[in-house]
Design a protein around this motif. Structure first.
Motif, PDB file in Angstrom:
ATOM      1  N   LEU A   1       0.823  -1.208   0.000  1.00 23.56           N
ATOM      2  CA  LEU A   1       0.000   0.000   0.000  1.00 23.56           C
ATOM      3  C   LEU A   1       0.858   1.260   0.000  1.00 23.56           C
ATOM      4  N   ARG A   2       2.077   1.155   0.474  1.00 26.89           N
ATOM      5  CA  ARG A   2       2.971   2.313   0.453  1.00 26.89           C
ATOM      6  C   ARG A   2       3.424   2.653  -0.963  1.00 26.89           C
TER       7      ARG A   2
ATOM      8  N   TRP B   1      -5.474  -1.421  -2.992  1.00 18.81           N
ATOM      9  CA  TRP B   1      -6.050  -2.707  -2.601  1.00 18.81           C
ATOM     10  C   TRP B   1      -5.182  -3.832  -3.149  1.00 18.81           C
ATOM     11  N   GLY B   2      -5.536  -5.043  -2.738  1.00 18.69           N
ATOM     12  CA  GLY B   2      -4.778  -6.174  -3.235  1.00 18.69           C
ATOM     13  C   GLY B   2      -5.281  -7.491  -2.689  1.00 18.69           C
TER      14      GLY B   2
ATOM     15  N   THR C   1      -5.969 -10.633 -14.798  1.00 22.67           N
ATOM     16  CA  THR C   1      -7.205  -9.867 -14.923  1.00 22.67           C
ATOM     17  C   THR C   1      -7.353  -8.753 -13.897  1.00 22.67           C
ATOM     18  N   GLY C   2      -6.650  -8.875 -12.761  1.00 22.66           N
ATOM     19  CA  GLY C   2      -6.855  -7.908 -11.697  1.00 22.66           C
ATOM     20  C   GLY C   2      -8.090  -8.180 -10.871  1.00 22.66           C
ATOM     21  N   ILE C   3      -8.695  -9.350 -11.059  1.00 22.31           N
ATOM     22  CA  ILE C   3      -9.885  -9.733 -10.300  1.00 22.31           C
ATOM     23  C   ILE C   3      -9.470 -10.697  -9.191  1.00 22.31           C
TER      24      ILE C   3
ATOM     25  N   ARG D   1     -10.070   2.243  -9.653  1.00 22.89           N
ATOM     26  CA  ARG D   1      -9.229   3.111  -8.836  1.00 22.89           C
ATOM     27  C   ARG D   1      -7.744   2.781  -8.985  1.00 22.89           C
ATOM     28  N   SER D   2      -7.424   1.498  -8.996  1.00 18.56           N
ATOM     29  CA  SER D   2      -6.026   1.104  -9.167  1.00 18.56           C
ATOM     30  C   SER D   2      -5.952  -0.392  -9.446  1.00 18.56           C
ATOM     31  N   ARG D   3      -4.858  -0.813 -10.022  1.00 21.16           N
ATOM     32  CA  ARG D   3      -4.583  -2.233 -10.150  1.00 21.16           C
ATOM     33  C   ARG D   3      -4.307  -2.802  -8.760  1.00 21.16           C
ATOM     34  N   PRO D   4      -4.600  -4.073  -8.542  1.00 19.74           N
ATOM     35  CA  PRO D   4      -4.349  -4.642  -7.218  1.00 19.74           C
ATOM     36  C   PRO D   4      -2.875  -4.976  -6.999  1.00 19.74           C
TER      37      PRO D   4
END
Length: 223
Positions: free
Chosen positions: A99-100, A105-106, A133-135, A173-176
């Motif tokens: 997160l830094r 998210w992740g 996929t980022g899912i 919002r962002s890639r995980p």
């Protein structure tokens, strides 16, 4: 990072002794751990409370329970953990570092514990698909900043695929952060239903969800 670990409960008594033993040192170190019971009939809530954990009650439904837990928690990083899943020993450090970097998210890679040899292949496929996929799925212990969670209004209140839908919204919002450290999750679902049958069922459900079939109809097929 002030993490809150949120665990939805529904008749998970057999898994609680191992889970509470694993989480106890984190609580002693000041990490907030919150169980959210959705009406267990096997004494799950009482077992968690007897082990010294905070338990709140909620309407049944994993999405509803996770949202209730997030609302009742105080951390700025939310970690959603299934009751049959164990975090790796470096989980909090890995989350903090990811997160830094600016990610919001992740999720973790997953190892599926069980006897069938195919579970190793299933886990590798899950990790690979998620990285491409980022899912993410709930079995991978999704985590996110509170800001991201609240900006999206929490998990969608649906009976199935809430993790898939939340991933889709978070992707805007962002890639995980796809952490290589592995959570270990139970293979009981795969063993009880059959590995190949479960693979085909989950792919069919996911395909139908992408086609727009309502989650309520998919939940009936899943049950």
């Amino acid at each position: 990072m002030r993490p809150s670990i949120i665990i939805p409960l529904l008749n998970e008594a057999p898994n609680l002794p191992a889970l509470t033993r694993q989480l106890a040192p984190l609580v002693q170190a000041g990490v907030e751990v919150l169980f959210v019971d959705g009406g267990s009939q096997d004494g799950s809530a009482s077992l968690a409370e007897a082990a010294g954990f905070r338990v709140i009650r909620s309407r049944r439904g994993r999405a509803c329970q996770m949202n209730a837990g997030a609302t009742a928690s105080h951390g700025d990083t939310l970690i959603f953990l299934h009751a049959d899943t164990a975090l790796p020993t470096d989980a909090l450090q890995a989350i903090d570092a990811s997160l830094r970097t600016g990610r919001e998210w992740g999720r973790f890679d997953v190892h599926i514990a069980g006897r069938p040899w195919m579970l190793g292949i299933v886990a590798r496929m899950m990790n690979w698909r998620s990285r491409i996929t980022g899912i993410a799925t709930g079995d991978q212990a999704m985590f996110m900043t509170r800001q991201a969670f609240e900006s999206l209004g929490g998990f969608p209140d649906q009976p199935l695929m809430e993790d898939i839908e939340m991933s889709r919204r978070l992707l805007a919002r962002s890639r995980p952060a796809c952490l290589r450290s592995k959570v270990t999750t139970s293979g009981r679902r795969w063993e009880s239903r059959g590995v190949w049958r479960t693979i085909f069922l989950m792919w069919r459900l996911r395909w139908n969800y992408w086609r727009g079939v309502p989650a309520s109809r998919l939940a009936e097929a899943y049950r």
